[in-house]
Design a protein around this motif. Structure first.
Motif, PDB file in Angstrom:
ATOM      1  N   ASN A  84       0.835  -1.198   0.000  1.00 44.49           N
ATOM      2  CA  ASN A  84       0.000   0.000   0.000  1.00 44.49           C
ATOM      3  C   ASN A  84       0.872   1.252   0.000  1.00 44.49           C
ATOM      4  N   TYR A  85       0.480   2.223  -0.809  1.00 43.42           N
ATOM      5  CA  TYR A  85       1.174   3.506  -0.806  1.00 43.42           C
ATOM      6  C   TYR A  85       0.151   4.621  -0.768  1.00 43.42           C
ATOM      7  N   TYR A  86       0.628   5.860  -0.656  1.00 45.05           N
ATOM      8  CA  TYR A  86      -0.268   6.999  -0.511  1.00 45.05           C
ATOM      9  C   TYR A  86      -1.031   7.230  -1.820  1.00 45.05           C
ATOM     10  N   GLY A  87      -2.253   6.699  -1.883  1.00 41.56           N
ATOM     11  CA  GLY A  87      -3.079   6.914  -3.058  1.00 41.56           C
ATOM     12  C   GLY A  87      -3.328   5.676  -3.891  1.00 41.56           C
ATOM     13  N   GLY A  88      -2.874   4.515  -3.475  1.00 38.31           N
ATOM     14  CA  GLY A  88      -3.107   3.305  -4.260  1.00 38.31           C
ATOM     15  C   GLY A  88      -2.357   2.107  -3.698  1.00 38.31           C
ATOM     16  N   PHE A  89      -2.141   1.099  -4.539  1.00 38.41           N
ATOM     17  CA  PHE A  89      -1.417  -0.094  -4.121  1.00 38.41           C
ATOM     18  C   PHE A  89      -0.735  -0.695  -5.336  1.00 38.41           C
ATOM     19  N   ARG A  90       0.259  -1.548  -5.060  1.00 35.79           N
ATOM     20  CA  ARG A  90       0.962  -2.262  -6.120  1.00 35.79           C
ATOM     21  C   ARG A  90       1.242  -3.689  -5.664  1.00 35.79           C
ATOM     22  N   ILE A 100       6.326   7.604  -0.424  1.00 32.70           N
ATOM     23  CA  ILE A 100       6.467   9.007  -0.070  1.00 32.70           C
ATOM     24  C   ILE A 100       5.354   9.792  -0.745  1.00 32.70           C
ATOM     25  N   PHE A 101       5.106  10.997  -0.214  1.00 31.81           N
ATOM     26  CA  PHE A 101       4.103  11.878  -0.797  1.00 31.81           C
ATOM     27  C   PHE A 101       4.635  12.481  -2.094  1.00 31.81           C
ATOM     28  N   SER A 102       3.714  12.921  -2.933  1.00 30.71           N
ATOM     29  CA  SER A 102       4.081  13.662  -4.133  1.00 30.71           C
ATOM     30  C   SER A 102       4.492  15.077  -3.761  1.00 30.71           C
ATOM     31  N   GLU A 103       5.457  15.607  -4.501  1.00 26.56           N
ATOM     32  CA  GLU A 103       5.938  16.983  -4.315  1.00 26.56           C
ATOM     33  C   GLU A 103       6.428  17.226  -2.886  1.00 26.56           C
ATOM     34  N   THR A 133       6.970  13.973  -8.540  1.00 23.44           N
ATOM     35  CA  THR A 133       5.531  14.020  -8.759  1.00 23.44           C
ATOM     36  C   THR A 133       5.020  12.628  -9.083  1.00 23.44           C
ATOM     37  N   GLY A 134       3.965  12.193  -8.388  1.00 21.03           N
ATOM     38  CA  GLY A 134       3.412  10.876  -8.602  1.00 21.03           C
ATOM     39  C   GLY A 134       2.162  10.892  -9.453  1.00 21.03           C
ATOM     40  N   GLY A 168       3.290   8.690  -4.316  1.00 21.07           N
ATOM     41  CA  GLY A 168       1.843   8.755  -4.438  1.00 21.07           C
ATOM     42  C   GLY A 168       1.390   9.889  -5.344  1.00 21.07           C
ATOM     43  N   PRO A 169       0.147   9.847  -5.797  1.00 23.72           N
ATOM     44  CA  PRO A 169      -0.336  10.891  -6.716  1.00 23.72           C
ATOM     45  C   PRO A 169      -0.725  12.182  -6.021  1.00 23.72           C
ATOM     46  N   TYR A 170      -0.764  12.203  -4.688  1.00 30.78           N
ATOM     47  CA  TYR A 170      -1.225  13.375  -3.953  1.00 30.78           C
ATOM     48  C   TYR A 170      -0.127  13.894  -3.029  1.00 30.78           C
ATOM     49  N   PRO A 171      -0.172  15.176  -2.692  1.00 36.48           N
ATOM     50  CA  PRO A 171       0.830  15.743  -1.759  1.00 36.48           C
ATOM     51  C   PRO A 171       0.442  15.506  -0.312  1.00 36.48           C
TER      52      PRO A 171
END
Length: 286
Positions: free
Chosen positions: A157-163, A193-196, A249-250, A282-285
């Motif tokens: 799990n990561y910030y905004g989704g999973f792989r 990690i967070f984006s940006e 940037t994610g 992740g795709p979000y900050p």
């Protein structure tokens, strides 16, 4: 320094960690980001905002602007900008203030505690809310709710989704010639990690698991740094810190190979090991 248990930065007490931090009979007083050497009869007084006395003070004073007054000359240093000490103070933005700092959240978020921001609108796909513009509780751990990873894969799990990643990424050598020159040991690690994210930022520490006398360890980024997003800062003979130098940037995935070479000229010994770090942005900050 980063407190991995609390996932936040903590101040280093130089008065305890530095040997003879103050000399000449001076006492050591720790403060955020540093320390002061003061006479033993000096006192620190935090004013309540009243006017300062017109006559020179007879004891060390610091006003609510955190200006530290020198004991002998009574001259004051400027306000300390706490936002410059660490990138981990605030989740989004740190604003310096006289005598301290304040964490600021972007539109659609509100401050939760002193450092973290929480959404006030539905920004993620899985948010529980009752009314519009009321604080919502967002969560993004698809590995606990629903995912499509196979049995031989692990869900990360990561910030905004999973792989999905292989549970056993190691492969056997088909022949000695194919594996000649490759490190005998590869350790796989994953992190999110967070984006940006603000930079520079310490994100990962690599450390030797065994320490032997007369051994010298060197650390290098073997691959995965073609864009110059990272560099390794040597911490000691047995450890180094991976530092992110550019905001990422994610959604994005970085695979960085960190190599540790252990050698001894006395024993004519040399070995290497590789840590393959997968960094998921992740795709979000947040």
């Amino acid at each position: 320094e980063f407190d991995y248990e609390k996932q936040s930065c903590k101040d280093i007490d130089e008065c305890k960690t530095l040997q003879e931090a103050c000399k000449g009979g001076m006492k050591c007083v720790n403060h955020f980001g540093g320390y002061l050497c003061l006479p033993h009869n000096a006192r620190i007084i935090i004013s309540n905002g009243e006017d300062e006395p017109t006559t020179p003070p007879t004891k060390l004073e610091s006003s609510n602007t955190m200006s530290f007054c020198e004991f002998h000359s009574h001259s004051c240093f400027p306000d300390i900008n706490e936002c410059e000490f660490s990138n981990y103070i605030c989740q989004f933005q740190c604003v310096n203030q006289p005598g301290g700092y304040q964490c600021v959240c972007p539109d659609g978020y509100q401050l939760q505690g002193t450092r973290m921001c929480q959404g006030t609108l539905q920004f993620l796909s899985k948010c529980e809310h009752r009314k519009q513009r009321i604080r919502v509780r967002c969560y993004i751990n698809e590995c606990e709710t629903a995912h499509n990873c196979r049995e031989d894969e692990m869900c990360w799990n990561y910030y905004g989704g999973f792989r999905c990643y292989p549970r056993n990424p190691c492969r056997e050598c088909q022949s000695p010639s194919v594996c000649r020159g490759l490190p005998p040991v590869i350790v796989y690690k994953y992190m999110s990690i967070f984006s940006e994210r603000s930079v520079p930022a310490d994100i990962f520490q690599i450390q030797a698991t065994s320490v032997y006398p007369n051994m010298v360890n060197t650390f290098t980024i073997k691959s995965g740094n073609e864009g110059g997003e990272f560099y390794l800062r040597r911490s000691s003979n047995v450890s180094a810190m991976l530092v992110m130098t550019k905001p990422l940037t994610g959604p994005r995935e970085h695979v960085v190979d960190l190599e540790m070479v252990t050698q001894s000229n006395v024993l004519s010994y040399r070995s290497s090991s590789l840590l393959r770090l997968t960094i998921i942005v992740g795709p979000y900050p947040f």
